[in-house]
Design an enzyme around this catalytic site. Structure first.
Site, PDB file in Angstrom:
ATOM      1  N   SER A   1       8.892  25.742 -31.969  1.00  0.00           N
ATOM      2  CA  SER A   1       8.417  24.679 -31.080  1.00  0.00           C
ATOM      3  C   SER A   1       9.618  23.891 -30.586  1.00  0.00           C
ATOM      4  CB  SER A   1       7.466  23.733 -31.827  1.00  0.00           C
ATOM      5  OG  SER A   1       7.212  22.558 -31.074  1.00  0.00           O
TER       6      SER A   1
ATOM      7  N   TYR B   1       6.286  17.330 -38.653  1.00  0.00           N
ATOM      8  CA  TYR B   1       6.195  18.574 -37.885  1.00  0.00           C
ATOM      9  C   TYR B   1       7.561  18.976 -37.346  1.00  0.00           C
ATOM     10  CZ  TYR B   1       4.578  21.932 -34.358  1.00  0.00           C
ATOM     11  OH  TYR B   1       4.381  23.058 -33.602  1.00  0.00           O
TER      12      TYR B   1
END
Length: 254
Positions: free
Chosen positions: A138, A151
């Site tokens: 990501s 995250y």
């Protein structure tokens, strides 16, 4: 495990987190490109339906469970031409002062330890096939943002696995690639992150014209997988045009 055909005449691709979103889209695209796809995910009913659709193999697998990872490796056997490490996801978006550390541990377990465990288990089969590993990370790995410490940290750690393996396997016929998506609108990612809060999940994409789709990332996976054996795509960053950077998103009417 459910198998709908023999993979012997086709290259074998393993896709984790294949029950929805990018994983399911990647499984469909790779099957269309001629791979026998082993679709792995926790939700057995979903991957069984997917395997039936694409003439592949379904394996119920929680990547955080060593026994299930071992069973996945046994189901794949001695040949794996492509591994797509897609299982993972985000949980919550609280500041560090209010962090749910159980959620942080869950994110680390799936995004980092799960990807490492599956890759380790399948590495002999990947070497035997002179195969390729694709990590779906990501742009969160690029740097921290408010509420994203857990995250961002997990995805940065997953990126480190890809980088280290590329160095460690430089003398082996295995390619290590990373695809780093930006804003992708899938049916479950933000809903999962916000514990089923549909209104909050919808606000992530509010006013964004044409965010990426799961099929866009599947297209990238397929392109990377199709490069000649001497070509390695170290990292591909993919964002919608409306997202110039993690903190810079053009929204219309918001």
């Amino acid at each position: 495990m459910t198998s709908t055909s023999s993979p012997s005449s086709r290259p074998v691709a393993v896709v984790t987190g294949a029950s929805s979103g990018i994983g399911a889209a990647s499984a469909r695209r790779l099957a269309a490109d001629g791979f026998h796809v082993v679709a792995a995910a926790r939700r057995a009913d979903r991957v069984e339906a997917l395997a039936a659709e694409i003439d592949g193999t379904a394996v119920a697998c929680d990547v955080t469970d060593p026994a299930q990872v071992a069973a996945l490796a046994a189901a794949v056997g001695g040949r794996c031409d492509l591994l797509v490490n897609n299982a993972g996801g985000a949980l919550g978006q609280e500041p560090v002062a209010e962090a749910d550390l159980d959620a942080w541990q869950a994110m680390y377990a799936t995004n980092v330890l799960g990807a490492a465990a599956v890759t380790k288990a399948l590495l002999p089969a990947l070497v035997a096939a002179e195969g390729q590993v694709v990590f779906v990370t990501s742009v969160a790995a690029d740097g921290a943002y408010e509420g994203g410490a857990g995250y961002c940290g997990a995805k940065a750690a997953e990126r480190a696995i890809a980088g280290a393996m590329r160095l460690e396997l430089v003398d082996q016929p295995v390619r290590i690639a990373e695809i780093s998506p930006g804003m992708v609108a899938t049916e479950e990612f933000s809903l999962t992150r916000y514990a089923g809060d549909a209104d909050r999940a919808a606000k992530v994409y509010a006013g964004v014209e044409n965010p990426l789709t799961a099929e866009d990332i599947a297209d990238c996976v397929a392109w990377v997988a199709a490069r000649p054996a001497h070509v390695n795509i170290d990292r591909m960053t993919v964002r919608p045009r409306a997202q110039a950077a993690q903190h810079k998103v053009h929204r219309v009417g918001v």
